[in-house]
Design a protein around this motif. Structure first.
Motif, PDB file in Angstrom:
ATOM      1  N   LEU A 258       0.828  -1.199   0.000  1.00  0.00           N
ATOM      2  CA  LEU A 258       0.000   0.000   0.000  1.00  0.00           C
ATOM      3  C   LEU A 258       0.866   1.253   0.000  1.00  0.00           C
ATOM      4  O   LEU A 258       1.870   1.342   0.702  1.00  0.00           O
ATOM      5  N   ARG A 259       0.463   2.192  -0.805  1.00  0.00           N
ATOM      6  CA  ARG A 259       1.174   3.458  -0.838  1.00  0.00           C
ATOM      7  C   ARG A 259       0.804   4.297   0.388  1.00  0.00           C
ATOM      8  O   ARG A 259      -0.209   4.057   1.044  1.00  0.00           O
ATOM      9  N   LYS A 260       1.619   5.295   0.669  1.00  0.00           N
ATOM     10  CA  LYS A 260       1.313   6.176   1.794  1.00  0.00           C
ATOM     11  C   LYS A 260       0.004   6.898   1.522  1.00  0.00           C
ATOM     12  O   LYS A 260      -0.247   7.365   0.402  1.00  0.00           O
ATOM     13  N   VAL A 261      -0.793   6.983   2.528  1.00  0.00           N
ATOM     14  CA  VAL A 261      -2.126   7.557   2.369  1.00  0.00           C
ATOM     15  C   VAL A 261      -2.054   9.011   1.918  1.00  0.00           C
ATOM     16  O   VAL A 261      -2.893   9.468   1.129  1.00  0.00           O
ATOM     17  N   ALA A 262      -1.051   9.748   2.383  1.00  0.00           N
ATOM     18  CA  ALA A 262      -0.929  11.147   1.983  1.00  0.00           C
ATOM     19  C   ALA A 262      -0.675  11.253   0.476  1.00  0.00           C
ATOM     20  O   ALA A 262      -1.211  12.154  -0.183  1.00  0.00           O
ATOM     21  N   ASP A 263       0.101  10.324  -0.072  1.00  0.00           N
ATOM     22  CA  ASP A 263       0.393  10.346  -1.510  1.00  0.00           C
ATOM     23  C   ASP A 263      -0.858  10.016  -2.312  1.00  0.00           C
ATOM     24  O   ASP A 263      -1.127  10.646  -3.352  1.00  0.00           O
ATOM     25  N   VAL A 264      -1.620   9.018  -1.842  1.00  0.00           N
ATOM     26  CA  VAL A 264      -2.840   8.629  -2.543  1.00  0.00           C
ATOM     27  C   VAL A 264      -3.839   9.791  -2.541  1.00  0.00           C
ATOM     28  O   VAL A 264      -4.438  10.126  -3.572  1.00  0.00           O
ATOM     29  N   LEU A 265      -4.023  10.417  -1.400  1.00  0.00           N
ATOM     30  CA  LEU A 265      -4.979  11.518  -1.290  1.00  0.00           C
ATOM     31  C   LEU A 265      -4.541  12.715  -2.126  1.00  0.00           C
ATOM     32  O   LEU A 265      -5.370  13.431  -2.702  1.00  0.00           O
ATOM     33  N   SER A 266      -3.239  12.943  -2.181  1.00  0.00           N
ATOM     34  CA  SER A 266      -2.734  14.031  -3.012  1.00  0.00           C
ATOM     35  C   SER A 266      -3.033  13.776  -4.484  1.00  0.00           C
ATOM     36  O   SER A 266      -3.427  14.686  -5.232  1.00  0.00           O
ATOM     37  N   ASP A 267      -2.897  12.515  -4.912  1.00  0.00           N
ATOM     38  CA  ASP A 267      -3.213  12.139  -6.302  1.00  0.00           C
ATOM     39  C   ASP A 267      -4.702  12.328  -6.581  1.00  0.00           C
ATOM     40  O   ASP A 267      -5.089  12.777  -7.685  1.00  0.00           O
ATOM     41  N   VAL A 268      -5.542  11.977  -5.607  1.00  0.00           N
ATOM     42  CA  VAL A 268      -6.990  12.161  -5.775  1.00  0.00           C
ATOM     43  C   VAL A 268      -7.307  13.638  -5.955  1.00  0.00           C
ATOM     44  O   VAL A 268      -8.132  14.028  -6.805  1.00  0.00           O
ATOM     45  N   GLY A 269      -6.644  14.479  -5.170  1.00  0.00           N
ATOM     46  CA  GLY A 269      -6.887  15.914  -5.293  1.00  0.00           C
ATOM     47  C   GLY A 269      -6.502  16.437  -6.657  1.00  0.00           C
ATOM     48  O   GLY A 269      -7.228  17.261  -7.250  1.00  0.00           O
ATOM     49  N   GLN A 270      -5.396  15.989  -7.190  1.00  0.00           N
ATOM     50  CA  GLN A 270      -4.946  16.442  -8.495  1.00  0.00           C
ATOM     51  C   GLN A 270      -5.874  15.936  -9.599  1.00  0.00           C
ATOM     52  O   GLN A 270      -6.171  16.654 -10.561  1.00  0.00           O
ATOM     53  N   ALA A 271      -6.328  14.671  -9.442  1.00  0.00           N
ATOM     54  CA  ALA A 271      -7.191  14.079 -10.474  1.00  0.00           C
ATOM     55  C   ALA A 271      -8.566  14.732 -10.520  1.00  0.00           C
ATOM     56  O   ALA A 271      -9.210  14.744 -11.598  1.00  0.00           O
ATOM     57  N   THR A 272      -9.057  15.267  -9.446  1.00  0.00           N
ATOM     58  CA  THR A 272     -10.405  15.851  -9.394  1.00  0.00           C
ATOM     59  C   THR A 272     -10.395  17.374  -9.361  1.00  0.00           C
ATOM     60  O   THR A 272     -11.456  17.999  -9.244  1.00  0.00           O
ATOM     61  N   GLU A 273      -9.217  17.953  -9.475  1.00  0.00           N
ATOM     62  CA  GLU A 273      -9.095  19.393  -9.289  1.00  0.00           C
ATOM     63  C   GLU A 273      -9.940  20.190 -10.276  1.00  0.00           C
ATOM     64  O   GLU A 273     -10.556  21.197  -9.912  1.00  0.00           O
ATOM     65  N   LYS A 274     -10.014  19.754 -11.545  1.00  0.00           N
ATOM     66  CA  LYS A 274     -10.708  20.530 -12.576  1.00  0.00           C
ATOM     67  C   LYS A 274     -12.136  20.039 -12.832  1.00  0.00           C
ATOM     68  O   LYS A 274     -12.794  20.509 -13.757  1.00  0.00           O
ATOM     69  N   MET A 275     -12.581  19.090 -12.042  1.00  0.00           N
ATOM     70  CA  MET A 275     -13.941  18.568 -12.202  1.00  0.00           C
ATOM     71  C   MET A 275     -14.963  19.553 -11.621  1.00  0.00           C
ATOM     72  O   MET A 275     -14.630  20.325 -10.704  1.00  0.00           O
ATOM     73  N   ASN A 277     -17.947  20.840  -9.230  1.00  0.00           N
ATOM     74  CA  ASN A 277     -18.109  20.564  -7.796  1.00  0.00           C
ATOM     75  C   ASN A 277     -18.977  19.344  -7.530  1.00  0.00           C
ATOM     76  O   ASN A 277     -18.659  18.521  -6.663  1.00  0.00           O
ATOM     77  N   ALA A 278     -20.079  19.238  -8.230  1.00  0.00           N
ATOM     78  CA  ALA A 278     -21.013  18.140  -7.983  1.00  0.00           C
ATOM     79  C   ALA A 278     -20.360  16.796  -8.268  1.00  0.00           C
ATOM     80  O   ALA A 278     -20.484  15.844  -7.484  1.00  0.00           O
ATOM     81  N   ALA A 297     -12.098  14.903   1.779  1.00  0.00           N
ATOM     82  CA  ALA A 297     -12.119  16.008   0.833  1.00  0.00           C
ATOM     83  C   ALA A 297     -11.079  17.064   1.209  1.00  0.00           C
ATOM     84  O   ALA A 297     -10.387  17.602   0.331  1.00  0.00           O
ATOM     85  N   LYS A 298     -10.959  17.356   2.483  1.00  0.00           N
ATOM     86  CA  LYS A 298      -9.967  18.347   2.921  1.00  0.00           C
ATOM     87  C   LYS A 298      -8.543  17.849   2.718  1.00  0.00           C
ATOM     88  O   LYS A 298      -7.660  18.613   2.339  1.00  0.00           O
ATOM     89  N   LEU A 299      -8.324  16.566   2.971  1.00  0.00           N
ATOM     90  CA  LEU A 299      -6.964  16.030   2.839  1.00  0.00           C
ATOM     91  C   LEU A 299      -6.479  16.028   1.399  1.00  0.00           C
ATOM     92  O   LEU A 299      -5.264  16.091   1.144  1.00  0.00           O
ATOM     93  N   THR A 300      -7.401  15.952   0.437  1.00  0.00           N
ATOM     94  CA  THR A 300      -6.978  15.977  -0.978  1.00  0.00           C
ATOM     95  C   THR A 300      -6.417  17.344  -1.364  1.00  0.00           C
ATOM     96  O   THR A 300      -5.697  17.457  -2.357  1.00  0.00           O
ATOM     97  N   LYS A 301      -6.739  18.355  -0.553  1.00  0.00           N
ATOM     98  CA  LYS A 301      -6.235  19.694  -0.814  1.00  0.00           C
ATOM     99  C   LYS A 301      -5.209  20.119   0.236  1.00  0.00           C
ATOM    100  O   LYS A 301      -4.788  21.259   0.247  1.00  0.00           O
ATOM    101  N   GLY A 302      -4.873  19.196   1.110  1.00  0.00           N
ATOM    102  CA  GLY A 302      -4.011  19.533   2.237  1.00  0.00           C
ATOM    103  C   GLY A 302      -2.616  19.925   1.823  1.00  0.00           C
ATOM    104  O   GLY A 302      -2.027  19.344   0.910  1.00  0.00           O
ATOM    105  N   ALA A 303      -2.115  20.954   2.509  1.00  0.00           N
ATOM    106  CA  ALA A 303      -0.724  21.366   2.298  1.00  0.00           C
ATOM    107  C   ALA A 303       0.106  20.697   3.379  1.00  0.00           C
ATOM    108  O   ALA A 303       0.116  21.121   4.527  1.00  0.00           O
TER     109      ALA A 303
END
Length: 476
Positions: A258-275, A277-278, A297-303
């Protein structure tokens, strides 16, 4: 009939004794002065003994009290962990050492050891861990007992050895002090998520980073712990991994881990960034579930950068922060008190055998007395009377000096009465001396004869009547 010389001498003796009281007065004043001086000396001596005894007893009493508190904690620790005599001595020396060299007292150190013991730590693990726990407590301004529970629980959750307690303290300090949460919040979150995070193969540092990020979004404590736990459980679900794959995101690396959860969530944020809102919210709900969607949802945008840097460089953080916390006057005073308490414990420990022996003897004596009382109940009233008498005697001795001074008060009153009496006796003295002279005796005799003639003679009565009429006539 003349008056004899013997009668005259007797009269003078009477006057000397009863009329001229100057010698008696001087004697009573001297007695008053001596009573006051004696009473003052007794009071002064009593005060000196009390001060001397109080000064001598105070260090032993205070030291014994301090030592008893410390010893009770150590005895509790011994009972909790079942320490041998050598192990008990080792931990006692450790507690004393930390009490002398840190801002924690030895009794507080012992209390922290007890909490570690209740978490299943053995004597050697306690010795290796307690110093780091103290640093964590001071660095995060958290109660030592609570800190012990959080640190030990986190250590156990990640299956770390007790020698890693320093690492735990450093990471928890860096996370708590670099995110919007307290150590209490972080400990509560770890309680819910640490066991799952360890199974997910996340390190202590990885878990702390996610919890720190959630805290910065005001998701902390038990809510943060359950949020992260639910996210982890969903990321290992094959259905969720399939949904991630649709977004071009892999939940595992090339080796299948399993990859680090922070890396996975960061990828999710990048993949959905331009989608829209709904759509993005629907994906989040699908990936994280209703219970964890807000945190996910917050973690996908977390700094994570700043928090990651603080945690990755946390080595020695707890100790350094604790030193800063104790660098001011407050820390200096706390360390001073700890040092003083260390001295008190040594004094108390020195006199403990003597006091313990006395206590044992008194215990034996009390048993003998109890048995005697049960067999001789008829003497209870007598013993009670003796006890009250002893107390009264002690009170009387303590107040004797004051009582002696107060005894001078009646003498002062007596002096007033004697002064009044002196004037009267002086007059009487003058009359007696006059009567005791030949001329005085003749005058007294003539006076007596005149009085008798006026009161007993018919002519005397007529003379008095005539004088009365004369006075009335003159007044008219």
């Amino acid at each position: 009939m003349g008056i004899s010389q013997g009668a005259i001498r007797a009269g003078r003796a009477f006057v000397e004794i009863y009329a001229d009281n100057s010698r008696l007065v001087r004697g009573m004043r001297l007695a008053e002065q001596r009573l006051k001086q004696f009473g003052a000396k007794i009071e002064q001596l009593g005060r000196k003994f009390i001060r001397f005894g109080s000064v001598m007893a105070a260090p032993f009493v205070l030291s014994t009290k301090v030592f008893v508190g410390f010893d009770d904690q150590m005895r509790t620790l011994q009972a909790v962990i079942g320490a041998t005599a050598d192990e008990f001595e080792m931990l006692t020396d450790k507690a004393k050492e930390l009490g002398r060299t840190t801002s924690f007292t030895a009794a507080q150190v012992a209390a922290g050891m007890v909490e570690l013991g209740r978490q299943g730590f053995n004597p050697r693990e306690i010795e290796n861990s307690i110093g780091s726990v103290l640093a964590l407590s001071r660095a995060t301004a958290t109660d030592l007992a609570e800190t012990s529970l959080i640190a030990s629980g986190t250590l156990r959750a990640f299956a770390l050895n007790a020698t890693a307690m320093g690492r735990v303290a450093d990471v928890l300090t860096a996370t708590a002090n670099n995110s919007a949460q307290t150590l209490t919040d972080l400990g509560e979150a770890m309680k819910y998520t640490a066991p799952i995070a360890a199974e997910y193969n996340l390190t202590l540092e990885d878990t702390a980073k996610v919890l720190g990020a959630l805290a910065n979004f005001q998701i902390k404590g038990s809510l943060a712990g359950t949020t992260m736990k639910n996210i982890l459980l969903r990321l290992v679900d094959p259905k969720i991994q399939a949904e991630l794959a649709k977004l071009g995101i892999k939940a595992t690396n090339s080796t299948g881990a399993l990859r680090k959860v922070a890396d996975v969530l960061s990828d999710v944020g990048q993949a959905t960034e331009k989608m829209p809102n709904a759509k993005r919210l629907a994906i989040f709900n699908e990936l994280f579930g209703m219970r964890a969607v807000a945190g996910g949802a917050k973690l996908t945008k977390g700094a994570f950068a700043q928090l990651n840097n603080a945690i990755d460089n946390a080595a020695g953080k707890a100790e350094k922060t604790a030193q800063i916390m104790d660098s001011g006057l407050g820390g200096a005073l706390r360390m001073l008190w700890s040092a003083i308490e260390g001295i008190a414990i040594e004094i108390g420990e020195s006199v403990a055998p003597m006091f313990g022996l006395w206590a044992q003897k008194l215990q034996i004596l009390s048993g003998i007395i109890s048995k005697w009382v049960s067999q001789h109940r008829g003497f209870i009233m007598m013993l009670a009377t003796i006890t009250v008498g002893a107390i009264a005697a002690g009170a009387a001795l303590m107040g004797m000096g004051t009582a002696l001074k107060l005894m001078a008060l009646p003498l002062s009153v007596a002096f007033g009465l004697f002064s009044l009496l002196t004037g009267t006796l002086t007059v009487i003295k003058g009359l007696l001396l006059a009567l005791l002279t030949p001329l005085g005796t003749v005058a007294a005799a003539l006076g007596a004869l005149t009085t008798a003639w006026f009161t007993m003679s018919k002519y005397g009565a007529e003379t008095l009547t005539w004088l009365g009429h004369l006075v009335v006539t003159v007044r008219r």
